[in-house]
Design an enzyme around this catalytic site. Sequence first.
Site, short mmCIF file in Angstrom:
data_model
loop_
_atom_site.label_atom_id
_atom_site.label_comp_id
_atom_site.label_asym_id
_atom_site.label_seq_id
_atom_site.Cartn_x
_atom_site.Cartn_y
_atom_site.Cartn_z
N HIS A 14 -9.47 1.44 5.16
CA HIS A 14 -8.18 1.70 5.81
C HIS A 14 -8.37 2.71 6.95
O HIS A 14 -9.18 3.63 6.83
CB HIS A 14 -7.17 2.24 4.79
N ASN B 8 0.87 -1.17 0.00
CA ASN B 8 0.00 0.00 0.00
C ASN B 8 0.91 1.22 0.00
O ASN B 8 1.47 1.59 1.03
CB ASN B 8 -0.89 -0.02 1.25
N TRP B 9 1.04 1.81 -1.17
CA TRP B 9 1.97 2.94 -1.29
C TRP B 9 1.40 4.24 -0.71
O TRP B 9 2.10 5.25 -0.64
CB TRP B 9 2.34 3.16 -2.76
N LYS B 10 0.14 4.23 -0.36
CA LYS B 10 -0.50 5.45 0.17
C LYS B 10 -0.24 6.61 -0.81
O LYS B 10 -0.22 6.39 -2.01
CB LYS B 10 -0.01 5.72 1.60
N GLU C 287 -5.21 -4.42 10.81
CA GLU C 287 -4.16 -3.42 10.99
C GLU C 287 -4.40 -2.64 12.27
O GLU C 287 -5.20 -1.68 12.27
CB GLU C 287 -4.15 -2.44 9.81
N SER D 29 3.67 -1.75 10.39
CA SER D 29 5.12 -1.82 10.60
C SER D 29 5.71 -3.19 10.28
O SER D 29 6.61 -3.67 10.99
CB SER D 29 5.49 -1.38 12.02
N GLU E 217 -6.69 5.14 7.83
CA GLU E 217 -6.48 6.54 7.44
C GLU E 217 -7.74 7.10 6.77
O GLU E 217 -8.09 8.27 6.96
CB GLU E 217 -5.26 6.63 6.52
N GLY F 153 3.02 -0.83 4.25
CA GLY F 153 3.12 0.57 3.85
C GLY F 153 4.57 0.94 3.58
O GLY F 153 5.14 0.62 2.53
N GLY F 154 5.19 1.61 4.54
CA GLY F 154 6.52 2.19 4.35
C GLY F 154 7.56 1.24 3.77
O GLY F 154 8.32 1.61 2.88
N GLY G 56 2.79 2.71 10.69
CA GLY G 56 3.74 3.80 10.47
C GLY G 56 4.48 4.22 11.73
O GLY G 56 5.14 5.25 11.76
P1 13P Z 1 3.22 0.70 7.59
O1 13P Z 1 3.70 -0.62 7.04
O2 13P Z 1 3.96 1.87 7.07
O3 13P Z 1 3.14 0.64 9.09
O4 13P Z 1 1.71 0.88 7.07
C1 13P Z 1 0.81 -0.15 7.23
C2 13P Z 1 -0.42 0.17 6.47
O5 13P Z 1 -1.17 1.07 6.82
C3 13P Z 1 -0.70 -0.62 5.26
O6 13P Z 1 -1.99 -0.39 4.80
#
Ligand code: 13P
Length: 257
Positions: free
Chosen positions: A98, A10-12, A170, A216, A100, A237-238, A176
Amino acid sequence: MSRKPIFAANWKMNKGPSETEDFVKSFLSKVQLQNLNCDVVIAPPFVSLAKLTEALHNHHGIQIAAQNCSQFDSGAYTGEVSVLMLREFFTHYVILGHSERRAIFGETDAVINAKIKKAREANLKPIFCIGETLAEREAGNLETVLRTQVNAGLEGVSEKDLGDIVIAYEPVWAIGTGVTATSEQAQEAHAFVRSLIADLYGPDAAAKIRIQYGGSVKPNNAAELMACPDIDGALIGGAALDPQSFLDIIRNGTAAE
Ligand code: 13P
């Protein structure tokens, strides 16, 4: 019941078309996709979907996801993208619910439920995200929060459609932050989510549904998390912004399955 693991990036709000192209070139140069015994999915921003589709042209081993979709078909919804538009980019999956989207953009369980149903109408596979905040966990409300999100998010979704849904657990406090849930915490939550699916759809559906962990996930913790019996992959994500790191997570995670 063996479930095929699914690793999704998930590149956001990262990587426009040119960075997307660079990532795909680098990723494909490192890996023989047919050697990976799992599903690999990349979810770029909307504006990079076309470039991702083009860059992957002959590589059927990677599937494409959107990070959101509208619950409406078409019309006066400024800034929104419909499921039929997403289908034109050969999009297979769509991330919905999600944390967010819930926290920053105010998406409710009812909106998420409408989006899940709309996605299924267009044969998109939802990656349906759920998870508790730290305050909710500390108040002892983990199970209540997950039950509410699962029941409301899947309200009116048929068992057939459930077969094309992936759940992503999640925990919000792990996203993050560099703080990963321990494998015990993650396994416990995943087993509970699977029991919720059993309550709603019966044991067979519960045994089949894939539940990813997100929050994470890194190359150095993927193996331990993926070794848990109810964890069927990761939503990353990251650490999925870098091709080598995404690949290391997939490799370490699948070796542990
Ligand atoms: P991180 O891997 O950066 O913690 O993000 C997780 C996430 O929100 C994937 O959708």
